[in-house]
Design an enzyme around this catalytic site. Sequence first.
Site, PDB file in Angstrom:
ATOM      1  N   SER A  85       2.316  -1.911   4.115  1.00 22.48           N
ATOM      2  CA  SER A  85       1.020  -2.949   5.169  1.00 22.48           C
ATOM      3  C   SER A  85       1.268  -4.052   5.936  1.00 22.48           C
ATOM      4  CB  SER A  85      -0.196  -3.498   4.003  1.00 22.48           C
ATOM      5  OG  SER A  85       1.049  -4.326   3.171  1.00 22.48           O
ATOM      6  N   HIS A 139      -1.799   2.612   1.373  1.00 26.96           N
ATOM      7  CA  HIS A 139      -2.214   2.460   2.496  1.00 26.96           C
ATOM      8  C   HIS A 139      -2.310   3.932   2.868  1.00 26.96           C
ATOM      9  CE1 HIS A 139      -3.032  -2.258   3.555  1.00 26.96           C
ATOM     10  NE2 HIS A 139      -1.681  -2.129   2.048  1.00 26.96           N
ATOM     11  N   LYS A 177      -9.279   0.434  -0.155  1.00 28.02           N
ATOM     12  CA  LYS A 177      -8.521   0.448   1.339  1.00 28.02           C
ATOM     13  C   LYS A 177      -9.340   2.085   2.024  1.00 28.02           C
ATOM     14  CE  LYS A 177      -5.080  -1.961   0.388  1.00 28.02           C
ATOM     15  NZ  LYS A 177      -5.041  -2.810  -0.571  1.00 28.02           N
TER      16      LYS A 177
HETATM   17  C1  LIG Z   1       1.301  -1.453  -0.744  1.00 28.07           C
HETATM   18  C2  LIG Z   1      -0.064  -2.554  -1.711  1.00 28.07           C
HETATM   19  N1  LIG Z   1      -0.055  -2.122  -2.944  1.00 28.07           N
HETATM   20  C3  LIG Z   1      -1.335  -2.685  -4.444  1.00 28.07           C
HETATM   21  C4  LIG Z   1      -1.936  -3.610  -2.794  1.00 28.07           C
HETATM   22  C5  LIG Z   1      -2.933  -4.128  -4.125  1.00 28.07           C
HETATM   23  O1  LIG Z   1      -4.177  -3.246  -3.838  1.00 28.07           O
HETATM   24  P1  LIG Z   1      -5.823  -4.216  -4.383  1.00 28.07           P
HETATM   25  O2  LIG Z   1      -6.329  -4.462  -3.279  1.00 28.07           O
HETATM   26  O3  LIG Z   1      -6.721  -2.579  -5.182  1.00 28.07           O
HETATM   27  O4  LIG Z   1      -5.338  -4.594  -5.838  1.00 28.07           O
HETATM   28  C6  LIG Z   1      -2.328  -3.804  -2.173  1.00 28.07           C
HETATM   29  C7  LIG Z   1      -2.698  -4.341  -1.675  1.00 28.07           C
HETATM   30  O5  LIG Z   1      -3.408  -5.464  -0.528  1.00 28.07           O
HETATM   31  C8  LIG Z   1      -0.989  -3.323  -0.971  1.00 28.07           C
HETATM   32  O6  LIG Z   1      -1.179  -3.383   0.123  1.00 28.07           O
END
Ligand SMILES: Cc1ncc(COP(=O)(O)O)c(C=O)c1O
Length: 370
Positions: free
Chosen positions: A158, A186, A217
């Site tokens: 990300s 993502h 997202k």
């Molecule tokens: C790679 C990754 N995993 C998990 C998450 C967490 O997801 P959530 O925003 O639904 O808590 C994110 C969020 O920023 C992320 O970028």
Amino acid sequence: MYRTLYGPQGGHINLDGRNVINMASNNYLGLANHPALVAAAKEAIDQFGVGPCASRNIVGNFTVHDELEEKLAKFKDVEATLVFNCGVSANSGVIPCLVGKGDTIYSDELNHGSIIDGCRLSRAEIKVFKHMDMDSLETKLKEPVTGKRLIITDGVFSMDGDLAPLPDMADLADKYDATLVVDDAHGDGVMGPYGKGTVEHFGLRDRIHIETGSLSKAFGAAGGFVAGSRELIDKIRPQARSFIFTASPLAPCLTAAALKAVEMVSADDSLVKKLWENREYFAARMQKLGLNIGSTVTPVIPVIVGEGEKAQQMSQSLYEKGIYAQGLQFPVVPRGAARLRVMVSAAHTKEDLDRAADAIEASAKELGLL
Ligand SMILES: Cc1ncc(COP(=O)(O)O)c(C=O)c1O
């Protein structure tokens, strides 16, 4: 301090009272304020009220949860899914169900914080390999271990927008008898045909059996999930602590909105195509300017500027020009690799992208980067 929104999430937002083009959110498909999702959420409020007020294993499991899990399983081409209240909960709950004390986890050094937390909670030994470096991973895999092995990676990273080399990782997983887990927060709704994710992008559905993901997202709602075999989901459901101990499961209105998003994306790939058209257009403009956009191949486009202060100055200068892109610095990204993270969405028009690119060019010149 962080900035505040005075209206809905979209291609344009009112941020701290100023209307700006939004190049900072994960709203890849522009679904967060889509009328169909808003309507689905409102209907669910009428039908189910607001708060779940119980964990799903007590009396907090609503029909929309079951429907979402079914539709999500179809979308991901897996037997079953389990929905959590966010992606962070999914990772922290799922990983300790897969490995424990005496086992070993191999984790990319740039994995998301919630993967790191999940790994720590499992009490397995954690071996961190260099970012996307298969020699580094294999060197660690060669070290003798006694228990189970689990390799874990983001699908799309990300902060950099680069893709995990999943085919090579699947080969190493086979060679060393390890389970490979992909967090595709993502990648879902973005990568592969109909946005089915990074595993589908690489054609690895038959080889990668466990994924975690997020509905916050591309799907424009909130929530997290794990996807895999029915046996896996049946094992995780009674065990994952972030699932069984929360009386804040995903609220029915958000579940209904996520369900609508999954239905829409499954039936029609036009938003995914628009996202990619926008991504290619914008990335080409950044490259033409000669800006350093790292090794991104996705709609996450970092403009790497070096020092943290420069990244913050650039973000502020853009805000004043009517564009919002987040400046990121250490410890979120490595020291010396501070950046502006520009997120492209299907909600952007060509004019938005041109305005953003022109403003980035002007700000980069002001700061002596061009
Ligand atoms: C790679 C990754 N995993 C998990 C998450 C967490 O997801 P959530 O925003 O639904 O808590 C994110 C969020 O920023 C992320 O970028």
